[in-house]
Design an enzyme around this catalytic site. Structure first.
Site: not given
Ligand code: ZN
Length: 482
Positions: A225, A435
């Site tokens: 990601c 994240c």
């Protein structure tokens, strides 16, 4: 001199080529004054000549993807005078595209990429016919589009589409110039050229994408990601090289399918001999370009790997392959599943108590309901450096995985996967992981538990769902999310 000799030899090959392609006589026509002037600098290059130029004018190229590869590739394809140029892309131009997608413009943000690119190409060369396909290539529409062109450039950025394009090119017998670029490296290869019928393995044939890359890349390489990031010149270099390969193939007629059933060649008039260029393509070279921000041109800047030819048991082009156009259209094979089967099984597998929304985390923090805890931000440092939640400690996901693997393999203190500032909070301090978009963080939570850092469940390890994107959406709209 060499040029003259080549020109003199051409007509025999040309007749066969034209016969196959149904464009007999096109090489006899004169160039218009404008064509002559416009293409003069490339026509005088040895090996190109008037016939090479006329072949370009009479050929068609499909560029799939109007992004970082497609933009530079299309500029040179158009400039060189390829007669028909199709562009497939379903996206619109965004400001974050412009550092690498050089054919788009700030003034065209929000317009369809196919329209933006074609406007740019027309300004370079109004002579070709430009065809817009303003949607993404799918198993349902792919065959109809690809069938109309002589050669395909894969300028996409996702593995499922790559396999789909390659399979269609095998079945429709189209050469494929495939390039890819992530972050600081790029690769390029010419596949399926010259095209041979599916299933033929009794003579050397050029490979397809599946022959070279049997399995999709590991999921961390594609769906991190962090979404990798990309340097403009790296992807640009690959796109330009794609155009270069396509022009070579089309100018020399290598793209035309040849039915060389008697591989020995012999003297059969309609079986053209294998020339050197063709022989090279039967075991093509994979070009790899590495761009290290920390060094100037180095010994590994360009590497070339010789790839094997068609694989006998290739799923798409090998012996007894059951791949068909009808099958693809009706969902066989399932490309998304093929490329997604290796996605981290942890995704969505965390228990509800192991997850918290960005808004909940923020509210609990503000109300002072959270004990001293570790906030682990696993985005790449470049992302982290633009902004982070106060008190976050940064360990990039890739480094974390490497360290975790080393500890599992060689033994060692599991706490050491955490940065020092996190360890100093003590072994009872809960760990919250964030994240970019909430995918890598789930894997990180699972890995931290595998390493035993939850101490049998006495220490909470929690994923902040949706990552910093959710933080921006739910908590702080001014957060500089990139
Ligand atoms: Zn294959």
């Amino acid at each position: 001199m060499e040029h003259e000799a080549k020109e003199a030899k051409e007509p025999e090959n040309v007749e066969t080529a034209n016969g196959t392609n149904g464009v007999q006589g096109v090489l006899d026509r004169r160039l218009t004054d404008e064509e002559f002037e416009r293409y003069s600098r490339q026509m005088i290059v040895p090996g190109m000549g008037r016939h090479g130029q006329l072949r370009l004018i009479n050929s068609s190229v499909l560029i799939i993807g109007a992004g970082g590869l497609g933009c530079p590739a299309a500029q040179y394809i158009a400039g060189a005078g390829i007669g028909t140029i199709g562009i497939v892309d379903g996206d619109v131009v965004e400001i974050s595209n412009l550092h690498r997608q050089v054919a788009h413009a700030t003034s065209r943000i929000g317009t369809r990429k196919v329209d933006s690119l074609i406007a740019h190409l027309r300004a370079i060369n109004p002579l070709p016919t430009y065809i817009a396909h303003p949607f993404h290539l799918t198993p349902q529409n792919g065959a109809d589009i690809i069938a109309r062109y002589d050669l395909v450039l894969d300028c996409t950025d996702n593995p499922a589409t790559r396999y789909l394009i390659s399979d269609l090119c095998v079945l429709l017998r189209k050469p494929l110039v495939s390039a890819a670029s992530v972050q600081k490296s790029g690769q390029l290869i010419v596949l399926n050229c010259p095209p041979s019928p599916q299933g033929v393995v009794d003579r050397p044939c050029a490979p397809c994408y599946r022959c070279c890359f049997r399995k999709p890349p590991p999921p961390n390489a594609t769906v991190s990601c962090g979404e990798a990031g990309i340097m403009g010149p790296v992807v640009g270099m690959m796109g330009v090289a794609q155009a270069g390969e396509a022009i070579k193939i089309l100018a020399s007629g290598l793209h035309l399918p040849r039915d060389r059933t008697n591989s020995g060649g012999g003297s059969s008039g309609d079986v053209p001999p294998l020339d050197e260029a063709e022989t090279n393509l039967l075991q093509p070279t994979l070009l790899i370009y590495s761009y290290d921000l920390a060094s100037a041109v180095g010994p590994y800047t360009f590497r070339a790997l010789k790839m094997p030819g068609r694989r006998r048991n290739c799923f798409a082009c090998g012996e007894g392959s059951t791949l068909t156009l009808e099958g693809i259209q009706s969902g066989q094979p399932d490309y998304v599943q093929f490329c997604g089967a290796q996605f981290p099984p942890q995704t969505g597998a965390l228990a509800p108590e192991e997850r918290i929304t960005a808004a909940e985390y923020h509210a609990a923090r503000r109300r002072g309901e959270l004990p001293p805890h570790v906030l682990l931000d696993i985005r790449e440092w470049e992302h982290f450096s633009f902004g982070s939640i106060e008190g976050a400690a940064n360990v990039p996901f890739g480094k974390f995985l490497t360290k975790a693997a080393a500890i599992r393999r060689d033994g060692g203190e599991p706490e050491e996967v955490l940065p020092l500032e996190a360890r100093e909070k003590g072994r009872e301090a809960p760990i919250f992981v964030v994240c970019r978009r909430g995918i890598d963080s789930q894997e990180t939570v699972a890995k931290l538990k595998e390493l035993g850092l939850d101490y049998g469940g006495t220490r909470k390890i929690v994923d902040i769902a949706g990552g910093m994107k959710a933080w921006k959406d739910e908590v702080d709209p001014t957060f500089p999310f990139i």
